[in-house]
Design an enzyme around this catalytic site. Structure first.
Site, PDB file in Angstrom:
ATOM      1  N   VAL A  29      -0.788 -48.821   2.860  1.00 30.17           N
ATOM      2  CA  VAL A  29      -0.938 -48.822   1.280  1.00 30.17           C
ATOM      3  C   VAL A  29      -1.767 -49.775   0.770  1.00 30.17           C
ATOM      4  O   VAL A  29      -3.056 -50.088   0.630  1.00 30.17           O
ATOM      5  CB  VAL A  29      -0.946 -47.685   0.019  1.00 30.17           C
ATOM      6  CG1 VAL A  29      -1.747 -48.224  -0.787  1.00 30.17           C
ATOM      7  CG2 VAL A  29      -0.907 -46.065   0.610  1.00 30.17           C
ATOM      8  N   ARG A  30      -0.834 -50.536   1.318  1.00 25.71           N
ATOM      9  CA  ARG A  30      -1.067 -51.723   0.231  1.00 25.71           C
ATOM     10  C   ARG A  30      -1.922 -52.790   1.165  1.00 25.71           C
ATOM     11  O   ARG A  30      -2.811 -53.506   1.156  1.00 25.71           O
ATOM     12  CB  ARG A  30       0.012 -52.549  -0.110  1.00 25.71           C
ATOM     13  CG  ARG A  30       0.985 -51.764  -1.587  1.00 25.71           C
ATOM     14  CD  ARG A  30       1.959 -52.592  -2.128  1.00 25.71           C
ATOM     15  NE  ARG A  30       2.094 -51.293  -3.544  1.00 25.71           N
ATOM     16  CZ  ARG A  30       2.625 -51.999  -4.963  1.00 25.71           C
ATOM     17  NH1 ARG A  30       4.150 -53.175  -4.002  1.00 25.71           N
ATOM     18  NH2 ARG A  30       3.033 -51.217  -5.221  1.00 25.71           N
ATOM     19  N   ASP A 133      16.922 -38.487  14.602  1.00 23.20           N
ATOM     20  CA  ASP A 133      17.799 -38.140  15.525  1.00 23.20           C
ATOM     21  C   ASP A 133      17.336 -39.928  16.809  1.00 23.20           C
ATOM     22  O   ASP A 133      18.019 -40.320  17.284  1.00 23.20           O
ATOM     23  CB  ASP A 133      17.317 -37.194  16.354  1.00 23.20           C
ATOM     24  CG  ASP A 133      16.902 -35.954  15.255  1.00 23.20           C
ATOM     25  OD1 ASP A 133      18.504 -36.370  14.938  1.00 23.20           O
ATOM     26  OD2 ASP A 133      16.710 -34.752  16.021  1.00 23.20           O
ATOM     27  N   GLY A 176      21.109 -34.078  16.412  1.00 25.09           N
ATOM     28  CA  GLY A 176      20.679 -34.632  17.227  1.00 25.09           C
ATOM     29  C   GLY A 176      20.709 -33.797  18.078  1.00 25.09           C
ATOM     30  O   GLY A 176      21.538 -32.773  18.661  1.00 25.09           O
ATOM     31  N   HIS A 256      22.158 -31.343   6.726  1.00 24.05           N
ATOM     32  CA  HIS A 256      20.737 -32.512   5.647  1.00 24.05           C
ATOM     33  C   HIS A 256      20.955 -33.130   5.338  1.00 24.05           C
ATOM     34  O   HIS A 256      20.270 -34.003   4.891  1.00 24.05           O
ATOM     35  CB  HIS A 256      19.610 -30.720   5.780  1.00 24.05           C
ATOM     36  CG  HIS A 256      19.605 -30.225   6.384  1.00 24.05           C
ATOM     37  ND1 HIS A 256      19.434 -29.399   6.856  1.00 24.05           N
ATOM     38  CD2 HIS A 256      17.897 -30.673   6.669  1.00 24.05           C
ATOM     39  CE1 HIS A 256      18.523 -28.373   7.603  1.00 24.05           C
ATOM     40  NE2 HIS A 256      17.420 -29.624   7.906  1.00 24.05           N
ATOM     41  N   GLN A 258      22.201 -35.835   5.874  1.00 27.32           N
ATOM     42  CA  GLN A 258      22.256 -37.022   7.379  1.00 27.32           C
ATOM     43  C   GLN A 258      19.863 -37.479   6.495  1.00 27.32           C
ATOM     44  O   GLN A 258      19.800 -38.543   7.429  1.00 27.32           O
ATOM     45  CB  GLN A 258      22.261 -37.131   8.359  1.00 27.32           C
ATOM     46  CG  GLN A 258      23.142 -36.516   8.421  1.00 27.32           C
ATOM     47  CD  GLN A 258      23.895 -35.885   9.642  1.00 27.32           C
ATOM     48  OE1 GLN A 258      24.485 -36.615  11.022  1.00 27.32           O
ATOM     49  NE2 GLN A 258      23.705 -34.187   9.658  1.00 27.32           N
TER      50      GLN A 258
END
Length: 327
Positions: A29-30, A133, A176, A256, A258
């Protein structure tokens, strides 16, 4: 720098979320506004194109997002986008809004979708690799990997405290699907007694025999296991190990956890640089490429071929190192 006509860019996040995606969105965006390009956001990945949910992103739209995990644009998987008729409608929608370029933050499947809509007459496309992963072919690093491994390592450190206090052994399962990058890194850094990854599978009988060797006999231990496309497989392994060794193994599936959390410095930095380079690449006339980091150098490389397998660990040197360090 030679500029190619780039007036409007739409950016989306697709597939699983990864910490650092917001840094990449912010950079797109920037950088876009710096080069006087109109930037549009697309909600929920390709599903947002199907539902025509795009909106202009001003500088204020990315204020105070760099420190947050997840993605402010949301992410989803869109089965309908596999149909050419669906992509045709999306392409027509983008053309109506005069959007000439698209940046996709995601993984192999996300890049495949971008390449398809572009080759069928759609906008020029650029990819930013984002998955915890770290398994995208063509790049040694993907946004989200560093945060995920640090999150997993913190969990393992805490589990080891209670393992030592009660003389217990734990199986810690990390993500993984087909690669063991997360498992190997956190296993070595966390002092794991064994690391089990899909690239180099061993039988449970062999694993039990190794654990029963005199040098490996400990009051408490931690085994790190990659889920290997079968989340929860650690429960079966724990049952079999108890039958073969007589020792009980507690199971802790990090799951989740992680994928969330505050991005690390590395993921914020890489997300920021990759976001900028994606915009710069489009301005230079590039398309069907992704920003990649290889041997600590950033460059634009072609999208992975659609049927290219996920990147995997190609040698056993780190596993062999862990076998030496864990005695």
């Amino acid at each position: 720098m030679n500029f190619y006509p780039t007036k409007k860019i739409v950016v989306l996040t697709s597939g699983g979320d990864a910490p650092g995606m917001n840094a990449a969105i912010r950079a797109v965006v920037r950088a876009g506004h710096y080069y006087n390009i109109e930037i549009f956001g697309c909600l929920l990945g390709y599903q947002g194109l199907v539902d025509q949910k795009i909106f202009p992103m001003g500088l204020e739209s990315v204020a105070n997002c760099i420190q947050h995990g997840g993605t402010i644009l949301k992410a989803d998987r869109c089965i309908a986008f596999y149909e050419k008729s669906t992509r045709d409608k999306c392409r027509e929608f983008l053309a109506q809004h005069e959007i000439d370029s698209m940046i996709v933050i995601g993984g192999n499947g996300s890049f495949k979708g971008a390449a398809l809509i572009s080759s069928e007459g759609g906008p020029r496309v650029m990819g930013i690799p984002g998955t915890i992963d770290n398994d995208i072919p063509g790049t040694d690093y993907t946004i989200g990997f560093d945060t995920a491994r640090n999150t997993a390592l913190q969990a393992i450190d805490k589990i080891r405290d209670t393992a030592s206090s009660h003389n217990r052994s734990f199986l810690v399962e990390v993500m993984g699907r087909s690669s063991g990058f997360l498992a190997v890194d956190v296993g070595i850094a966390g002092g794991a007694e064994f690391i089990l990854i899909p690239e180099y599978p061993i039988s449970i009988e062999d694993l039990a025999a190794r654990l029963m060797k005199p040098k490996r006999q400990k009051m408490s231990s931690i085994l790190v296991i990659a889920e290997a496309d079968r989340p929860g497989r650690s429960f079966d392994i724990a049952v079999q190990l108890k039958q073969l060794t007589g020792n009980e193994y507690r199971v802790c599936i990090l799951g989740h956890t992680q994928r969330g959390g505050t991005p690390t410095l590395e993921d914020r930095k890489m997300g920021s640089i990759m976001g900028y380079l994606a915009v710069k690449g489009l301005l230079q006339g590039e398309t069907h490429k992704m920003v990649a980091r290889n041997q600590d150098k950033l460059s634009l490389v072609p999208f992975p071929e659609p049927h290219t397998p996920s990147r995997v660990i190609s040698d056993k040197s780190l596993l062999e190192l862990n076998d030496i360090l864990c005695i």
